[in-house]
Design a protein around this motif. Structure first.
Motif, PDB file in Angstrom:
ATOM      1  N   ARG A 286      46.215  41.949  39.433  1.00  0.00           N
ATOM      2  CA  ARG A 286      46.973  41.734  40.674  1.00  0.00           C
ATOM      3  C   ARG A 286      46.193  40.863  41.648  1.00  0.00           C
ATOM      4  O   ARG A 286      46.786  40.134  42.442  1.00  0.00           O
ATOM      5  N   LYS A 287      44.865  40.953  41.578  1.00  0.00           N
ATOM      6  CA  LYS A 287      44.035  40.107  42.452  1.00  0.00           C
ATOM      7  C   LYS A 287      43.841  38.704  41.880  1.00  0.00           C
ATOM      8  O   LYS A 287      43.251  37.842  42.542  1.00  0.00           O
ATOM      9  N   GLY A 288      44.278  38.493  40.642  1.00  0.00           N
ATOM     10  CA  GLY A 288      44.129  37.179  40.018  1.00  0.00           C
ATOM     11  C   GLY A 288      42.823  36.996  39.285  1.00  0.00           C
ATOM     12  O   GLY A 288      42.491  35.880  38.873  1.00  0.00           O
ATOM     13  N   HIS A 289      42.055  38.065  39.074  1.00  0.00           N
ATOM     14  CA  HIS A 289      40.773  37.981  38.366  1.00  0.00           C
ATOM     15  C   HIS A 289      41.025  38.181  36.866  1.00  0.00           C
ATOM     16  O   HIS A 289      40.859  39.274  36.331  1.00  0.00           O
ATOM     17  N   THR A 290      41.406  37.111  36.193  1.00  0.00           N
ATOM     18  CA  THR A 290      41.854  37.218  34.807  1.00  0.00           C
ATOM     19  C   THR A 290      40.731  37.625  33.867  1.00  0.00           C
ATOM     20  O   THR A 290      40.907  38.497  33.002  1.00  0.00           O
TER      21      THR A 290
END
Length: 498
Positions: free
Chosen positions: A426-430
């Motif tokens: 959700r934070k974009g830390h793939t």
């Protein structure tokens, strides 16, 4: 005036004050031989020796009926030939063969063997039968330690056994100097020494008690067919509930749950309303993933004994996972009224209060659970559930901290790794999410969520091959998962266009 010493020792024994009983017997045994009086059958010396032996035995006694943990050696090195492809509903090794329409893994968590987690920790409910040596070594075999049991004999090590063998003045019983044939002819003394074979022979094979002891020895040695013969022979001579329970253990170890069920039902015809037999049937149905039948039998248990903790806990757990937290809350409150006061109960109360929208009691229950936690695994469970509560109220920062605290207390908590990965996504830390999901899937290959999340993540970044591989693993863990099936369909369409 004081009591006669031998009578006083017997009084202590009857009141279960075994240490005091053993001390009085020791004083009697230290008397000079001239002071020993004769009675009708034994001297006072013999009676005191027998009583002390029984007292020391009772101090470390373990009820073997429920003591049924399989170690790695028993699982991996089992030479008993059992059908590899069992018929549906006839095996405990194949979790998918249950005919009861059990809850899906999307609703109720499962163990690595594929069975839903029960409401009561019993031997072998933690993990079932691992399919590989690696899983057997990784998986905790008890609720109190993360170390796997390497052999069933480890489960029978009794904490006070040393007190029975060794005293400050030397060993109490020197086995190498005993004349076993002599003691086998004295049944009252032979019971203390478990001279099963010689005593059975002396009784002309007509004593059911000794046959049960021989059956227990065979069971410990893994000779299940020989144990079955002894228990059956004992049942022909004397109907006993304990013997039925031991014979059922043999059938369950041989992976014959249907035979064990029939045995329990025949036992109920001879012992109507016997709680242990009804509870045994409920446990087998639960292990076979037939939750509805198990719940019915647990209700029958409560009709006979309305203070049965296991039945109350299992019915409460079943109601909770059936989306009835209010009813589950009543059962857990009943346990609280009965005097059960531990971390697990307050943990469950907190969850029930949250899902029943009784928010005023939720956090106080979890606080009490944290206060009562006896080890790091219990603390980790509480923080994990607090993380779910935080997700439910929308406080994702609090949820993140709770899941982190879960891993601080137990760094093998696969569910926490999976949920942290979702928050990282959700934070974009793939990359962080991918690493967490790989850890979760390696720790718990039986869970479908990490595999499905890896499939979704890989599909988003364009790695279709990895997405398809992960989706296959997810489908293998949970064949009925609709989202996985839709993703597989989309990926196949992509591959068809190439």
């Amino acid at each position: 005036m004081g009591l006669e010493p031998l009578f006083q020792a017997w009084s202590y024994f009857r009141r279960r004050k075994f240490r005091e009983c053993a001390d009085v017997c020791s004083q009697l045994l230290e008397r000079p031989p001239g002071e020993q009086e004769l009675d009708s059958e034994y001297t006072v010396f013999q009676a005191a020796w027998n009583l002390k032996t029984r007292a020391l035995t009772e101090m470390v006694y373990v009820d073997e009926i429920d003591m049924d943990q399989e170690g790695i050696a028993e699982i991996i090195l089992d030479e008993n030939a059992i059908a590899q492809v069992a018929r549906p509903g006839t095996s405990l090794k194949l979790p998918g063969t249950g005919q009861g329409g059990g809850p899906s893994p999307a609703v109720r968590p499962v163990t690595q063997s594929g069975r839903p987690i029960t409401g009561f920790v019993r031997p072998s409910t933690q993990s079932g039968r691992p399919s590989t040596m690696e899983q057997a070594i990784r998986t905790p075999r008890t609720a109190l330690t993360a170390r796997p049991i390497t052999s069933a004999s480890g489960g029978y090590v009794r904490p006070g056994t040393a007190s029975m063998i060794t005293n400050p003045d030397g060993p109490f019983i020197n086995l190498s100097r005993l004349n076993l044939t002599k003691y086998a002819q004295k049944p009252k003394l032979a019971k203390a020494l478990d001279l099963a074979a010689l005593a059975t022979e002396y009784a002309q094979f007509k004593d059911w008690w000794w046959k049960v002891q021989i059956g227990k020895c065979y069971y410990r040695l893994g000779l299940y067919r020989e144990a079955e013969k002894q228990f059956k022979s004992a049942l022909k001579q004397q109907d006993m509930v304990d013997t039925i329970l031991y014979l059922a253990k043999v059938y369950l170890r041989l992976d014959q749950p249907v035979t064990a069920l029939n045995l329990f039902k025949q036992g109920l015809e001879r012992f109507p309303g016997e709680v242990t037999l009804i509870c045994g049937i409920a446990r087998i149905y639960e292990e076979m993933n037939n939750i509805s039948s198990a719940a019915e039998y647990y209700k029958d248990v409560l009709k006979q004994d309305n203070t049965h903790v296991e039945a109350i806990a299992c019915i409460g757990s079943n109601h909770f996972y059936s989306d009835q937290p209010e009813i589950a809350l009543r059962f857990y409150r009943r346990l609280l009224q009965m005097g059960v006061y531990n971390c697990q109960l307050f943990n469950n109360l907190g969850l029930c209060c949250f899902y029943a929208q009784q928010y005023d009691m939720t956090l106080s229950s979890f606080e009490r659970a944290l206060f009562l936690a006896e080890n790091e695994e219990e603390t980790a469970d509480v923080w994990y559930n607090l993380g779910h509560v935080a997700v439910g109220i929308g406080d994702l920062n609090l949820a993140y901290q709770c899941f982190k605290l879960t891993l601080v207390n137990n760094n093998d908590y696969a569910e926490a790794y999976n949920n942290l990965a979702v928050l990282e996504m959700r934070k974009g830390h793939t990359e962080q999410a991918r690493a967490l999901l790989q850890t979760a899937s390696s720790l718990a290959p039986h869970m479908y969520e990490p595999h499905f999340n890896v499939a979704i993540l890989s599909e988003k970044v364009g790695d279709l091959q990895r997405s398809y591989t992960a989706a296959q693993k997810s489908e293998e863990a949970f064949p009925g998962h609709v989202d996985t099936q839709q993703l597989m369909k989309q990926l196949k369409e992509h591959f068809a266009m190439l």
